[in-house]
Design a protein around this motif. Structure first.
Motif, PDB file in Angstrom:
ATOM      1  N   LEU A 193       0.830  -1.204   0.000  1.00 52.20           N
ATOM      2  CA  LEU A 193       0.000   0.000   0.000  1.00 52.20           C
ATOM      3  C   LEU A 193       0.869   1.260   0.000  1.00 52.20           C
ATOM      4  CD1 LEU A 193      -2.907   1.033   0.092  1.00 52.20           C
ATOM      5  CD2 LEU A 193      -2.753   0.983   2.580  1.00 52.20           C
ATOM      6  N   LEU A 194       1.922   1.248   0.789  1.00 51.17           N
ATOM      7  CA  LEU A 194       2.841   2.389   0.842  1.00 51.17           C
ATOM      8  C   LEU A 194       3.561   2.577  -0.497  1.00 51.17           C
ATOM      9  CD1 LEU A 194       4.078   4.608   2.568  1.00 51.17           C
ATOM     10  CD2 LEU A 194       5.771   2.961   3.348  1.00 51.17           C
ATOM     11  N   LEU A 195       3.985   1.488  -1.099  1.00 48.01           N
ATOM     12  CA  LEU A 195       4.634   1.555  -2.400  1.00 48.01           C
ATOM     13  C   LEU A 195       3.658   2.048  -3.470  1.00 48.01           C
ATOM     14  CD1 LEU A 195       7.280   1.041  -3.902  1.00 48.01           C
ATOM     15  CD2 LEU A 195       6.541  -1.315  -4.252  1.00 48.01           C
ATOM     16  N   SER A 196       2.421   1.588  -3.417  1.00 50.09           N
ATOM     17  CA  SER A 196       1.405   2.056  -4.375  1.00 50.09           C
ATOM     18  C   SER A 196       1.137   3.542  -4.212  1.00 50.09           C
ATOM     19  CB  SER A 196       0.101   1.280  -4.199  1.00 50.09           C
ATOM     20  OG  SER A 196       0.291  -0.064  -4.547  1.00 50.09           O
ATOM     21  N   LEU A 197       1.117   4.014  -2.974  1.00 50.67           N
ATOM     22  CA  LEU A 197       0.924   5.443  -2.723  1.00 50.67           C
ATOM     23  C   LEU A 197       2.102   6.252  -3.270  1.00 50.67           C
ATOM     24  CD1 LEU A 197      -0.870   7.594  -1.403  1.00 50.67           C
ATOM     25  CD2 LEU A 197       0.463   7.258   0.687  1.00 50.67           C
ATOM     26  N   ALA A 198       3.315   5.744  -3.086  1.00 50.40           N
ATOM     27  CA  ALA A 198       4.497   6.422  -3.635  1.00 50.40           C
ATOM     28  C   ALA A 198       4.448   6.462  -5.157  1.00 50.40           C
ATOM     29  CB  ALA A 198       5.770   5.714  -3.165  1.00 50.40           C
ATOM     30  N   ILE A 199       3.981   5.395  -5.775  1.00 45.54           N
ATOM     31  CA  ILE A 199       3.860   5.360  -7.236  1.00 45.54           C
ATOM     32  C   ILE A 199       2.773   6.327  -7.698  1.00 45.54           C
ATOM     33  CG2 ILE A 199       3.314   3.924  -9.237  1.00 45.54           C
ATOM     34  CD1 ILE A 199       4.348   1.526  -7.573  1.00 45.54           C
ATOM     35  N   MET A 200       1.644   6.345  -6.988  1.00 48.85           N
ATOM     36  CA  MET A 200       0.559   7.255  -7.360  1.00 48.85           C
ATOM     37  C   MET A 200       1.038   8.706  -7.331  1.00 48.85           C
ATOM     38  SD  MET A 200      -3.097   6.161  -5.862  1.00 48.85           S
ATOM     39  CE  MET A 200      -2.929   4.758  -4.792  1.00 48.85           C
ATOM     40  N   CYS A 201       1.714   9.066  -6.267  1.00 50.82           N
ATOM     41  CA  CYS A 201       2.172  10.453  -6.144  1.00 50.82           C
ATOM     42  C   CYS A 201       3.369  10.730  -7.046  1.00 50.82           C
ATOM     43  CB  CYS A 201       2.537  10.752  -4.695  1.00 50.82           C
ATOM     44  SG  CYS A 201       1.132  10.690  -3.587  1.00 50.82           S
ATOM     45  N   GLY A 202       4.338   9.824  -7.059  1.00 51.46           N
ATOM     46  CA  GLY A 202       5.556  10.037  -7.842  1.00 51.46           C
ATOM     47  C   GLY A 202       5.323   9.966  -9.333  1.00 51.46           C
ATOM     48  N   ALA A 203       4.778   8.860  -9.796  1.00 47.63           N
ATOM     49  CA  ALA A 203       4.522   8.715 -11.232  1.00 47.63           C
ATOM     50  C   ALA A 203       3.374   9.613 -11.659  1.00 47.63           C
ATOM     51  CB  ALA A 203       4.215   7.256 -11.569  1.00 47.63           C
ATOM     52  N   GLY A 204       2.356   9.748 -10.819  1.00 48.99           N
ATOM     53  CA  GLY A 204       1.241  10.622 -11.155  1.00 48.99           C
ATOM     54  C   GLY A 204       1.679  12.073 -11.287  1.00 48.99           C
ATOM     55  N   GLY A 205       2.548  12.516 -10.390  1.00 45.64           N
ATOM     56  CA  GLY A 205       3.046  13.889 -10.463  1.00 45.64           C
ATOM     57  C   GLY A 205       3.930  14.139 -11.666  1.00 45.64           C
ATOM     58  N   THR A 206       4.828  13.197 -11.957  1.00 46.97           N
ATOM     59  CA  THR A 206       5.699  13.385 -13.114  1.00 46.97           C
ATOM     60  C   THR A 206       4.906  13.271 -14.418  1.00 46.97           C
ATOM     61  OG1 THR A 206       6.384  11.059 -13.024  1.00 46.97           O
ATOM     62  CG2 THR A 206       7.831  12.658 -11.967  1.00 46.97           C
ATOM     63  N   LEU A 207       3.945  12.361 -14.474  1.00 49.75           N
ATOM     64  CA  LEU A 207       3.107  12.260 -15.672  1.00 49.75           C
ATOM     65  C   LEU A 207       2.275  13.528 -15.864  1.00 49.75           C
ATOM     66  CD1 LEU A 207       1.908   8.552 -15.557  1.00 49.75           C
ATOM     67  CD2 LEU A 207       3.264   9.626 -17.351  1.00 49.75           C
ATOM     68  N   THR A 208       1.815  14.108 -14.775  1.00 50.13           N
ATOM     69  CA  THR A 208       1.060  15.354 -14.870  1.00 50.13           C
ATOM     70  C   THR A 208       1.927  16.452 -15.464  1.00 50.13           C
ATOM     71  OG1 THR A 208      -0.351  14.757 -13.015  1.00 50.13           O
ATOM     72  CG2 THR A 208      -0.193  17.099 -13.530  1.00 50.13           C
ATOM     73  N   ALA A 209       3.157  16.563 -14.969  1.00 51.90           N
ATOM     74  CA  ALA A 209       4.073  17.584 -15.495  1.00 51.90           C
ATOM     75  C   ALA A 209       4.382  17.329 -16.966  1.00 51.90           C
ATOM     76  CB  ALA A 209       5.359  17.618 -14.678  1.00 51.90           C
ATOM     77  N   ALA A 211      -1.284   1.750 -10.185  1.00 50.28           N
ATOM     78  CA  ALA A 211      -1.175   2.932  -9.328  1.00 50.28           C
ATOM     79  C   ALA A 211      -0.806   4.169 -10.139  1.00 50.28           C
ATOM     80  CB  ALA A 211      -0.142   2.688  -8.231  1.00 50.28           C
ATOM     81  N   SER A 212      -0.049   3.992 -11.214  1.00 50.40           N
ATOM     82  CA  SER A 212       0.373   5.127 -12.039  1.00 50.40           C
ATOM     83  C   SER A 212      -0.801   5.818 -12.738  1.00 50.40           C
ATOM     84  CB  SER A 212       1.413   4.671 -13.062  1.00 50.40           C
ATOM     85  OG  SER A 212       1.718   5.694 -13.952  1.00 50.40           O
ATOM     86  N   PRO A 213      -1.658   5.107 -13.467  1.00 46.01           N
ATOM     87  CA  PRO A 213      -2.782   5.811 -14.088  1.00 46.01           C
ATOM     88  C   PRO A 213      -3.779   6.377 -13.079  1.00 46.01           C
ATOM     89  CG  PRO A 213      -2.833   3.480 -14.665  1.00 46.01           C
ATOM     90  CD  PRO A 213      -1.578   3.723 -13.913  1.00 46.01           C
TER      91      PRO A 213
END
Length: 183
Positions: free
Chosen positions: A2-18, A136-138
């Motif tokens: 769950l912690l790793l999924s949250l890190a992926i959501m925020c990390g990959a989600g933030g970089t994909l947003t940018a 988690a990324s999408p």
């Protein structure tokens, strides 16, 4: 997981947003169209470099120095914050560097995540956990790109265009282009 999924959501989600919004960011800061295409190319090239470099680097750091991959992942996520800050503070000509950093970090994230999943949880349920990590990324990109950034962009564009966007150019004017037009 769950912690790793949250890190992926925020990390990959933030970089994909940018990265997904590089065109709008460049346009709002007054960059020419050819330069904006260069940003997109930089991010793609450096994404590939990040995938290659993080695999080799994390393996070397782990085998020689016993430096865990989770800390390498943390370093990659912190480095991506530098790219986000360069975009947020609109330092002149910083979008070049921000596109390189953000692309590199997005690429570097994936080999680390999948190696961490296999090391922490083993290979018995790897295919399931691999897919949990991948989905988690999408989810993060949807929440940060569509719900947060898209909404805020539309609100700001409406504010800049007198409260309505009906039949009006929906382009925001960023800090750099607004200050250039005043001088």
């Amino acid at each position: 997981m769950l912690l790793l999924s949250l890190a992926i959501m925020c990390g990959a989600g933030g970089t994909l947003t940018a990265l997904d919004n590089l065109g709008q960011i460049g346009q709002s800061l007054g960059y020419p169209a050819k330069t904006i295409n260069t940003f997109v190319s930089h991010s793609s090239i450096w994404s590939y470099a990040g995938r290659v470099a993080s695999g080799f680097t994390s393996e070397i750091l782990l085998s020689r120095y016993k430096f865990p991959r989770t800390l390498v992942l943390t370093a990659v996520l912190l480095l991506s914050c530098v790219g986000h800050l360069l975009i947020a503070f609109s330092v002149p000509q910083s979008l070049y560097v921000a596109s390189i950093i953000t692309g590199f970090c997005l690429g570097a994230l994936w080999p680390l995540v999948y190696a961490i999943i296999s090391e922490v949880f083993g290979l018995k349920y790897y295919s399931t956990l691999f897919n949990v990590g991948t989905v988690a990324s999408p989810i993060g990109a949807y929440l940060l790109n569509v719900r947060a950034a898209g909404y805020l962009y539309d609100v700001e564009a409406a504010r800049q265009h007198g409260g309505t966007l009906a039949g009006v150019d929906k382009t925001c004017k960023g800090v750099c282009s607004a200050s250039r037009s005043r001088s």
